[in-house]
Structure formats: C-alpha cells, structure tokens
Enzyme design. Structure first.
Site, mmCIF file in Angstrom:
data_model
loop_
_atom_site.group_PDB
_atom_site.id
_atom_site.type_symbol
_atom_site.label_atom_id
_atom_site.label_comp_id
_atom_site.label_asym_id
_atom_site.label_seq_id
_atom_site.Cartn_x
_atom_site.Cartn_y
_atom_site.Cartn_z
ATOM 1 C CB ILE A 1 5.257 5.715 -0.503
ATOM 2 C CG1 ILE A 1 4.606 7.103 -0.465
ATOM 3 C CG2 ILE A 1 6.646 5.814 -1.124
ATOM 4 C CD1 ILE A 1 5.182 8.060 0.533
ATOM 5 C CB THR B 1 0.347 6.979 2.666
ATOM 6 O OG1 THR B 1 0.604 7.555 3.962
ATOM 7 C CG2 THR B 1 1.349 7.551 1.676
ATOM 8 C CB SER C 1 9.426 11.471 7.480
ATOM 9 O OG SER C 1 8.572 12.528 7.861
ATOM 10 C CB SER D 1 -0.929 0.016 1.228
ATOM 11 O OG SER D 1 -0.168 0.209 2.398
ATOM 12 C CE LYS E 1 10.135 7.218 8.887
ATOM 13 N NZ LYS E 1 10.290 6.278 7.777
ATOM 14 C CE1 TYR F 1 7.025 7.474 10.592
ATOM 15 C CE2 TYR F 1 7.175 9.859 10.371
ATOM 16 C CZ TYR F 1 7.046 8.606 9.801
ATOM 17 O OH TYR F 1 6.944 8.497 8.429
#
Length: 288
Positions: A19, A204, A144, A17, A173, A169
């Site tokens: 990207i 997304t 990101s 799913s 990243k 997160y």
C-alpha cells in the site's frame, strides 16, 4: 480525484511495496513531490525508479530509515526538518505483524516499535514542517480493521500473558486510531488535520507473509494494492472542509471506530496516559 498536488511535499513511510508503494505512486501521479521512506536501499531504489518511469514525475526521492529504531527515526527527522520545507502530507503507512515476540536492539517489542513508537515519534518531530504547510497539512495513518477486536491497552509492549502477534497488531492499530483523535484535538489550532483509515484486506506482501491463512482463504478476493491505497490518496486530495479531523475512514467514507457491544469505546479515555508512556519509552520530553 482530479485535484493536482504540484508543489506539495508528501512523505510516505514503508513506500517500497504494498500500500505504501501504491500510495507513493498515486501521489506522484497527481504531481506531488514525494519522499519515500524505506528501510532497504536496493528495494527502495527499484521502487523509486518504477514510480518515476510510470508517472513521469522526477520529483520522487528516496530516504532511508529503519523504523524499528527510534534513534534512526530521530536522526531522519532531524535531517528532514533541516531542509525546512513545508510538509503537506505525512502518510504513516509502514506496518508489521510479527507473530513471535521479538525485541529491537533498543529493547522495544518489534511490532510496537514499528506500528506505534516510530509513527508517533516521526509525526511529533516533523510537526514544525506540517505547521509550515498549514492550513492544508494532514497526517494520514494506515490502520486496520483488526483494531475493532481490541480496546486500548496500557500494556503497550505485551509484557503480560502469553505473547500473541495478531492481538498485538490489533492493539497497535487501536492505538493508532486513538492517537489520531488525540492529535486532532492537540493540534486543532495549528492547521494540521489527522485521519486514520482501514485499507480493506489487500493482497500485500505483508498480508501474504503474516496472515498466510487469510491470504489463501481470500485468494482472488483480496484487494489490489491500488485499491488498498485508494482511500489514502483520496484523503490526501480532498479539501479539508469535506473531511473530519480525528476520524477513521474506509472506502472514502467516515466509518465507526467501535463495533456495537464490543466495549472498546470507553478505553479511549486512557489515551493521555498512553501518550505519556510512549513519550517516555521513545525518550521524548514529557508534555507540560
């Protein structure tokens, strides 16, 4: 973007799913043999059939692995390397933003397990296949823009202070970007290049689920999955002479890794000790 990838093997994580799917489809449309690494067999098969029918490329294969389990990652890597085929492109795309602290069955904080431990372990273990594809092998890690807000932090599993999934997160990243630099230096002589990239804010399933506020606020202005994957596919296709190993890319161009006055640049000096920690957490032998 007219370059063909016929006869080249590409492995994309989180490929059913978002990207990852758009990346797998993009690579397949350029003739690559694509291995889609997915957690869910049913969703993976649906995505596989869709890509085969849309691209007319039958050389698209499904591999099942739950990236939150380092043992599963190791088992997959053992199986995959036993095929002994050169791996030209590895796309570390699978990512997770879980707001509440959750621990895997192996005792790892869930975001860290999927975003850092799994891609590090996978990349290291398939390195022999990447070296087989040298001098044209490359590893592309989907990071990101969130990483701009956080420096490298040795508290990899957010054990200190109140857990904050969005911050974790962003920290994960940032680690990916620093790891890309570290890998580029470590494997410089092996003919394997490393790039990290920011896909922009794409519409997304992950963004919709993890950042519903952002998803609603930017409704209609978020990128499509294809737009998010564009730079990944571009990085897979470009002659390596036109790219800079270790660099961070956005919209087909090299981008800064640090914002002015954010104070994140100096933190990258900690990467060696952070790699040692990741290896120890993942049960990989210490580096000599």
């Amino acid at each position: 973007m007219q370059i063909r990838l016929d006869g080249k093997n590409c492995l994309v994580t989180g490929a059913n799913s978002g990207i990852g799917f758009a990346t797998a489809e993009g690579l397949a449309s350029h003739g690559a043999t694509v291995y889609m690494l997915c957690r869910n067999k049913e969703r993976g098969e649906a995505a596989l059939n869709q890509i085969r029918s849309k691209t007319g490329n039958e050389n698209v294969h499904l591999e099942i692995c739950d990236l939150s389990s380092i043992n599963e990652v190791k088992s997959f890597a053992t199986k995959f390397t036993s095929m002994d085929k050169p791996l030209h492109v590895l796309v570390n795309n699978a990512g997770l933003l879980e707001h509440k602290r959750d621990t895997t069955t192996e005792g790892l904080e869930l975001n860290f397990a999927v975003n850092v431990a799994a891609p590090y372990t996978l990349t290291e273990l398939v390195m022999p296949l990447l070296e087989k594809a040298a001098p044209d092998a490359r590893v592309i890690t989907v990071s990101s823009g969130g990483m701009y807000t956080e420096p490298l932090n040795k508290d990899l599993q957010f054990s200190e202070g109140d857990f904050n999934g969005t911050r974790q997160y962003a920290r994960n990243k940032r680690v990916q970007v620093a790891l890309t630099e570290w890998w580029a230096e470590k494997y410089n002589s092996k003919g394997v290049c490393f790039y990290s990239m920011h896909p922009g804010w794409a519409d997304t399933p992950g963004v919709a689920k993890s950042l519903p506020g952002l998803s609603e606020k930017l409704s209609g202005n978020l990128r499509s999955n294809d737009e998010g994957a564009d730079t990944v596919v571009w990085l897979a296709l470009q002659p390596k002479e036109k790219l800079s190993s270790g660099a961070f890319y956005f919209d087909r161009a090299e981008a800064p890794k640090h914002l002015k006055f954010a104070g994140t640049a100096a933190s990258h000096s900690q990467i060696n000790s952070i790699v040692d920690s990741i290896r120890s957490i993942c049960g990989l032998p210490a580096l000599g």
